[in-house]
Design an enzyme around this catalytic site. Structure first.
Site, short mmCIF file in Angstrom:
data_model
loop_
_atom_site.label_atom_id
_atom_site.label_comp_id
_atom_site.label_asym_id
_atom_site.label_seq_id
_atom_site.Cartn_x
_atom_site.Cartn_y
_atom_site.Cartn_z
N GLY A 193 74.89 4.42 -18.60
CA GLY A 193 75.92 3.39 -18.98
C GLY A 193 76.64 3.74 -20.22
O GLY A 193 76.06 3.67 -21.21
N THR A 194 77.64 4.35 -20.24
CA THR A 194 78.35 4.95 -21.35
C THR A 194 79.88 5.34 -20.89
O THR A 194 80.53 5.25 -19.71
CB THR A 194 77.88 5.89 -21.95
OG1 THR A 194 78.17 6.21 -23.28
CG2 THR A 194 77.93 7.21 -21.14
N THR A 195 80.62 5.34 -21.88
CA THR A 195 82.01 6.14 -21.63
C THR A 195 82.25 7.09 -22.53
O THR A 195 82.17 6.85 -23.69
CB THR A 195 83.18 4.97 -21.65
OG1 THR A 195 82.79 3.91 -20.83
CG2 THR A 195 84.69 5.73 -20.94
N LYS A 248 77.44 8.66 -30.24
CA LYS A 248 77.48 9.22 -28.89
C LYS A 248 78.03 10.67 -29.08
O LYS A 248 78.18 11.35 -28.23
CB LYS A 248 77.96 8.56 -27.78
CG LYS A 248 77.19 7.50 -27.64
CD LYS A 248 77.75 6.59 -26.26
CE LYS A 248 76.84 5.53 -26.24
NZ LYS A 248 77.39 4.62 -25.04
#
Lengths: 262, 204
Positions: A54-56, A87
């Protein structure tokens, strides 16, 4: 004579790889768990790590260099465990890696890659190319394929041939490209990135595009949020351009006029 | 993710001095994707009775329509509005009728009863009532909401202070939940007026 010192794993260099009896000792490896059902155990670990994609994150090459951007949310299922995760990992002063998937996997392997890149520099008296660095990482991840690590990373940097961008994942895939987005929010980021992208953008235009793409992904995707960080890698090295809180960015893009409710 | 987490929701109701407040988030999602940021989760049954329905959005809409129907019939027959306690029993029995094929909703009921005494209660999906004197919570952010309400709640708050407290509790809890948030909707109800407010929250 081929110089293979940079290809050996780090700890073996300390013990010189050869013991007193003149035999080459076995290369160090990770200990496997003592479990009756190894396959089941591996399946469970894969499931435990899976929601963490779950990330962008996104990265693209343009005229002036490479732009890299990411959100900062870590989620475990529905619970937000952190809104301030880094990140974008600094591998060395001219190369960046992005984190998507298991945080521990990404942090460890990126640091390991940084070590290998430095050893290459010392052994060959020149910096490693982005092509070479991404290949090192891809080969390592391929050897651990199927063991439950979850890594969806982009290696972005500037070397002698100019800007370089590679997508590398834990299934063993390695792709060269100009535009990538990784994570659960990537479809939304692609929508904004693809429609606004031009090769001949200035650094300001490119950083605004990257920031907006991350913002739109955090708005639509539940598993992305926090802070939109934007980094730039150019001929002089990497530079952090902005780190805007996405909650405030929304009202910057959509100013609110107070209105009465009936 | 379970069926209760398919759409995502956050609901809280609090009791104050001769008033109550009920608040919800505004997100409608399909698992991780956000579809709408203006979804109505709290509905008025009559001027002194509100119900919020968390859980599966389609079931909460259907259940709400059925409750309005039953209440209108009651109004025709009894020529008065339903008391909150009576309404809570109605909701509970309607949910238990579907014991082996339930509505996937957790209702939060808040109203002013006899002598304008505030009444709040919540139920699980098959109608088990939980009456509380201070606050009730429901939805995917319920665990965070329990913590926030427990620490922020004080008894006998006036309407303005109650609004501040419930808003802070809601916003801080949904900021720890991927599936709810994107704004807030608060109703503060006193014997004389109903104040509806939209909260500005984090849109991520």
């Amino acid at each position: 004579m081929l110089d293979t010192t940079a290809l050996e794993s780090f700890p073996s260099l300390i013990s010189h790889g050869i013991n007193v009896a003149g035999e080459i000792s076995a290369p160090p490896s990770f200990q496997l768990p003592n479990s009756n059902d190894f396959d089941g155990f591996v399946k469970e670990t894969i499931q435990m790590v899976k929601p963490a994609k779950g990330t962008t994150t996104l990265a693209f090459i343009f005229k002036e260099g490479v732009m890299v951007a990411a959100d900062s949310r870590a989620s475990m299922g529905g619970y937000i465990s952190s809104q301030s995760v880094k990140k974008i990992i600094e591998i060395n002063p001219y190369m960046l890696g992005t984190m998507a998937g298991g945080a521990a996997d990404c942090q460890f392997w990126h640091r390991n890659l940084g070590i290998k890149c430095r050893l290459h520099e010392l052994a060959n008296k020149r910096r490693i190319s982005v092509t070479g660095a991404s290949k090192l990482l891809a080969n390592i991840l391929y050897s651990y394929r199927g063991m439950g690590s979850s890594v969806g990373t982009m290696i972005a940097g500037w070397d002698e041939t100019g800007p370089g961008l590679y997508y590398v994942d834990s299934e063993g895939g390695r792709l060269k490209g100009n535009r990538f987005s990784v994570g659960s929010g990537s479809p939304y980021a692609y929508g904004v990135l693809d429609s606004g992208y031009k090769y001949d953008m200035s650094v300001e235009e490119a950083s605004e595009l990257a920031r907006r793409a991350i913002y739109h992904a955090t708005f639509r995707d539940g598993a992305s949020g926090g802070v939109a960080s934007v980094y730039y890698v150019g001929p002089t090295g990497r530079k952090k351009l902005s780190g805007d809180d996405v909650g405030e960015l929304h009202y910057h893009y959509n100013p609110v006029t107070p209105s009465t409710v009936e | 993710m379970s069926i209760f987490e398919y759409n995502g929701s956050a609901l809280v109701a609090m009791v104050g001095k001769n008033c109550f407040a009920i608040a919800s988030d505004r997100r409608l999602g399909v698992q991780l994707q956000t579809i709408a940021t203006d979804f109505q989760r709290i509905s008025k049954i009559h001027d002194k009775l509100f119900i919020g329905l968390s859980g599966l959005a389609t079931d909460s809409q259907t259940l709400y329509q059925r409750l309005v129907f039953r209440h209108k019939l009651y109004q025709l027959r009894e020529e008065c509005d339903m008391k909150p306690e009576t309404f809570a029993s109605l909701v509970s029995s309607m949910q238990y009728e579907k014991r082996f094929g339930p509505y996937f909703c957790q209702p939060v009921i808040a109203g002013l009863g006899d002598d304008d005494k505030p009444f709040i209660c919540t139920m699980d999906a098959i109608g088990a009532k939980e009456l509380a004197k201070d606050f009730v919570v429901a939805g995917t952010a319920s665990e965070s909401l329990y913590g926030a309400c427990e620490s922020m709640f004080k008894p006998d708050m006036e309407a303005e202070e109650l609004f501040e407290t419930i808003s802070q509790a809601l916003l801080s809890s949904v900021d720890r939940d991927c599936l709810s948030g994107w704004g807030g909707h608060v109703y503060v109800v006193t014997p004389t007026e109903v104040k509806e407010r939209i909260l500005k929250g984090r849109m991520d």
